[in-house]
Design a protein around this motif. Structure first.
Motif, PDB file in Angstrom:
ATOM      1  N   GLU A 106       0.844  -1.176   0.000  1.00 29.86           N
ATOM      2  CA  GLU A 106       0.000   0.000   0.000  1.00 29.86           C
ATOM      3  C   GLU A 106       0.890   1.239   0.000  1.00 29.86           C
ATOM      4  O   GLU A 106       1.986   1.218   0.559  1.00 29.86           O
ATOM      5  CB  GLU A 106      -0.915  -0.021   1.234  1.00 29.86           C
ATOM      6  N   ALA A 107       0.434   2.280  -0.601  1.00 35.17           N
ATOM      7  CA  ALA A 107       1.251   3.494  -0.723  1.00 35.17           C
ATOM      8  C   ALA A 107       1.733   3.972   0.640  1.00 35.17           C
ATOM      9  O   ALA A 107       0.960   4.078   1.599  1.00 35.17           O
ATOM     10  CB  ALA A 107       0.430   4.598  -1.414  1.00 35.17           C
ATOM     11  N   GLY A 108       3.020   4.245   0.733  1.00 33.17           N
ATOM     12  CA  GLY A 108       3.618   4.760   1.968  1.00 33.17           C
ATOM     13  C   GLY A 108       3.992   3.697   2.980  1.00 33.17           C
ATOM     14  O   GLY A 108       4.654   3.979   3.992  1.00 33.17           O
ATOM     15  N   LEU A 109       3.572   2.453   2.760  1.00 32.61           N
ATOM     16  CA  LEU A 109       3.845   1.406   3.743  1.00 32.61           C
ATOM     17  C   LEU A 109       5.321   1.047   3.784  1.00 32.61           C
ATOM     18  O   LEU A 109       5.888   0.851   4.878  1.00 32.61           O
ATOM     19  CB  LEU A 109       2.998   0.158   3.445  1.00 32.61           C
ATOM     20  N   VAL A 110       5.968   0.953   2.617  1.00 27.35           N
ATOM     21  CA  VAL A 110       7.396   0.611   2.609  1.00 27.35           C
ATOM     22  C   VAL A 110       8.201   1.668   3.346  1.00 27.35           C
ATOM     23  O   VAL A 110       9.096   1.356   4.146  1.00 27.35           O
ATOM     24  CB  VAL A 110       7.892   0.435   1.162  1.00 27.35           C
ATOM     25  N   GLU A 111       7.887   2.964   3.086  1.00 22.38           N
ATOM     26  CA  GLU A 111       8.591   4.037   3.784  1.00 22.38           C
ATOM     27  C   GLU A 111       8.377   3.939   5.292  1.00 22.38           C
ATOM     28  O   GLU A 111       9.295   4.161   6.090  1.00 22.38           O
ATOM     29  CB  GLU A 111       8.086   5.391   3.275  1.00 22.38           C
ATOM     30  N   ARG A 112       7.184   3.601   5.674  1.00 22.06           N
ATOM     31  CA  ARG A 112       6.875   3.453   7.099  1.00 22.06           C
ATOM     32  C   ARG A 112       7.672   2.307   7.713  1.00 22.06           C
ATOM     33  O   ARG A 112       8.212   2.442   8.822  1.00 22.06           O
ATOM     34  CB  ARG A 112       5.377   3.210   7.251  1.00 22.06           C
ATOM     35  N   ILE A 113       7.745   1.219   6.969  1.00 21.31           N
ATOM     36  CA  ILE A 113       8.515   0.064   7.468  1.00 21.31           C
ATOM     37  C   ILE A 113       9.989   0.417   7.580  1.00 21.31           C
ATOM     38  O   ILE A 113      10.642   0.085   8.593  1.00 21.31           O
ATOM     39  CB  ILE A 113       8.314  -1.146   6.541  1.00 21.31           C
ATOM     40  N   LEU A 114      10.535   1.092   6.576  1.00 25.04           N
ATOM     41  CA  LEU A 114      11.955   1.469   6.612  1.00 25.04           C
ATOM     42  C   LEU A 114      12.231   2.437   7.756  1.00 25.04           C
ATOM     43  O   LEU A 114      13.290   2.369   8.393  1.00 25.04           O
ATOM     44  CB  LEU A 114      12.358   2.092   5.276  1.00 25.04           C
ATOM     45  N   ASP A 115      11.297   3.321   8.023  1.00 27.42           N
ATOM     46  CA  ASP A 115      11.477   4.243   9.158  1.00 27.42           C
ATOM     47  C   ASP A 115      11.513   3.471  10.476  1.00 27.42           C
ATOM     48  O   ASP A 115      12.289   3.806  11.377  1.00 27.42           O
ATOM     49  CB  ASP A 115      10.335   5.270   9.179  1.00 27.42           C
ATOM     50  N   ASP A 116      10.668   2.448  10.599  1.00 22.88           N
ATOM     51  CA  ASP A 116      10.645   1.642  11.835  1.00 22.88           C
ATOM     52  C   ASP A 116      11.920   0.808  11.989  1.00 22.88           C
ATOM     53  O   ASP A 116      12.403   0.588  13.114  1.00 22.88           O
ATOM     54  CB  ASP A 116       9.429   0.726  11.848  1.00 22.88           C
ATOM     55  N   VAL A 117      12.461   0.340  10.877  1.00 22.67           N
ATOM     56  CA  VAL A 117      13.686  -0.456  10.950  1.00 22.67           C
ATOM     57  C   VAL A 117      14.852   0.404  11.399  1.00 22.67           C
ATOM     58  O   VAL A 117      15.680  -0.004  12.223  1.00 22.67           O
ATOM     59  CB  VAL A 117      13.982  -1.114   9.583  1.00 22.67           C
ATOM     60  N   GLY A 118      14.929   1.603  10.874  1.00 17.41           N
ATOM     61  CA  GLY A 118      16.011   2.500  11.239  1.00 17.41           C
ATOM     62  C   GLY A 118      17.341   2.008  10.731  1.00 17.41           C
ATOM     63  O   GLY A 118      17.434   1.291   9.740  1.00 17.41           O
ATOM     64  N   GLN A 119      18.409   2.379  11.449  1.00 19.21           N
ATOM     65  CA  GLN A 119      19.766   2.030  11.015  1.00 19.21           C
ATOM     66  C   GLN A 119      20.395   0.933  11.888  1.00 19.21           C
ATOM     67  O   GLN A 119      21.580   0.668  11.785  1.00 19.21           O
ATOM     68  CB  GLN A 119      20.667   3.282  11.060  1.00 19.21           C
ATOM     69  N   GLU A 120      19.597   0.321  12.762  1.00 14.12           N
ATOM     70  CA  GLU A 120      20.143  -0.717  13.643  1.00 14.12           C
ATOM     71  C   GLU A 120      20.202  -2.038  12.889  1.00 14.12           C
ATOM     72  O   GLU A 120      19.161  -2.584  12.487  1.00 14.12           O
ATOM     73  CB  GLU A 120      19.263  -0.871  14.891  1.00 14.12           C
ATOM     74  N   PRO A 121      21.418  -2.611  12.662  1.00 17.91           N
ATOM     75  CA  PRO A 121      21.505  -3.880  11.941  1.00 17.91           C
ATOM     76  C   PRO A 121      20.825  -5.019  12.673  1.00 17.91           C
ATOM     77  O   PRO A 121      20.377  -5.991  12.072  1.00 17.91           O
ATOM     78  CB  PRO A 121      23.018  -4.109  11.822  1.00 17.91           C
TER      79      PRO A 121
END
Length: 397
Positions: free
Chosen positions: A61-76
């Motif tokens: 859904e539109a914007g969902l990938v960006e939302r997921i990437l924001d939640d993942v952040g930069q922590e490996p």
């Protein structure tokens, strides 16, 4: 050179590289076959999220990938959580659409695995929940100055009676079962991210940390004992054995048969050593009593000997005193005898002088008498001669 038909790819966390390099054969293998992978940037993460779905004909859904990437952040360390969240999100797709509503239902990236685990455990009855607690704490290696990590546990370590529950948890994709090189059944948590991300598991670990930390030390000793052919020199003793005895009484139901046998053999050896020490102490006590009796007997003999010597010394002193007295008396008597002898000599001399004088006087008297008689005889002879001469003369006349 033909292309290889099979490629084996192993992934290892960077913080475990030191342990791998400590094993020389493994270190040699890594020299030419090691690829260092850094954390993915945002575009690489986007491709990792979108392409698999596109291959399967699904879309976000539109914007969902960006939302997921924001939640993942930069922590490996969030990558396993991302993988699990996408798996749960895939199960909630609606006609090939991955939606914001489905993402909220799974608890988003950070809460996906933890929420799911809590749901699975919450569906169990209280007895099974307690079994689950025992299983999960066995799947975590408590860190000592480091983070907790997952561990591969055997069927014996989690308890044979709990294996049915383990299989249920495996069906729910919270754990993964398998077999090791020896064919022993094993189990581990599905993702190590479950350990720091699931609050309930953290609570279980904090409650059981002392026990699990001790149990890992116990297992290290157990392996050494088994590797040495169950040599009694590798058994627990002293303070470690006393600690193990306490845990055995308190948490014996959470120990494997091998762990309990390891502790019980140590306790048996301690009891045996205690009996040997007691027997040795009794022998030493008996020996000490015998020695004391012998010393007492010798003391009595020595005392009697001393008393006898004292009596002998007393008699000797008496004899010495008597001898001294006799000697003094002898001296006195000798002196007295000397004076008596001297006086006797003087008396004898006087008597002898008197006797001599008497003899002399008698001799003088006798001599005088003899002279007197001789004079009388001469006088008589002279008178006779004169008478004769007168008679002759008269005759002649």
């Amino acid at each position: 050179m033909p292309e290889p038909r099979f490629v084996l790819l192993l992934a290892m966390r960077a913080d475990f590289m030191g342990r791998a390099l400590a094993h020389r054969p493994f270190a040699d293998a890594l020299q030419e076959a090691c690829v260092m992978l850094g954390p993915m940037n945002r575009e690489e993460l986007r491709a990792a999220v979108e392409k698999p779905a596109r291959v399967q004909g699904a879309a976000f859904e539109a914007g969902l990938v960006e939302r997921i990437l924001d939640d993942v952040g930069q922590e490996p360390g969030n990558l396993p959580l991302l993988e699990f969240a996408l798996t749960l999100l895939w199960e909630r797709q609606s006609y090939g659409w991955l939606t914001h509503a489905g993402y909220e239902e799974i608890g988003r990236v950070e809460g996906a695995l933890a929420c799911y685990a809590s749901e699975v455990i919450g569906s169990l009855d209280p007895e099974a929940q307690e079994q689950a607690r025992r299983v999960f704490v066995q799947l975590v290696r408590p860190g000592e100055g480091t983070e907790d990590t997952r561990r591969l546990a055997t069927r014996a370590e989690v308890g044979k009676e709990s294996w049915g529950l383990v299989q249920h948890l495996a069906d729910k994709r919270l754990v993964v079962t398998g077999r090791d090189a020896a064919g022993t059944e094993t189990v581990e948590v599905v993702h190590e991210a479950l350990i720091p991300g699931w609050g309930q598991l953290q609570d279980w670990m904090e409650a059981d940390r002392a026990f699990r930390t001790w149990q890992e030390r116990l297992r290290a000793g157990l392996r050494q004992w088994q590797e040495t052919g169950r040599d009694e020199g590798a058994l627990l003793r002293g303070a470690p054995l006393a600690e193990a005895e306490g845990w055995l009484a308190e948490r014996g139901g959470e120990l494997s048969e091998a762990e309990k046998a390891f502790i019980e053999d140590g306790l048996a050896l301690r009891e045996q050593r205690a009996l040997e020490r007691e027997a040795r102490r009794q022998r030493e006590l008996e020996a000490a009593k015998a020695l004391a009796a012998e010393q007492e007997k010798r003391a009595d003999v020595e005392q009697r000997r001393a008393e006898e010597q004292a009596r002998s010394a007393g008699r000797l002193r008496q004899r010495a005193l008597l001898l001294a007295g006799a000697s003094v008396l002898a001296v006195i008597l000798a002196v007295a005898a000397f004076y008596a002898f001297r006086q006797a000599n003087q008396s004898a001399g006087a008597a002898q002088a008197a006797s001599t004088q008497a003899v002399s006087e008698r001799y003088v008297a006798e001599t005088a008498q003899a002279l007197e008689e001789d004079q009388r005889a001469r006088a008589e002879t002279e008178g006779w001669a004169r008478a004769t001469s007168q008679a002759v003369a008269e005759e002649q006349a």
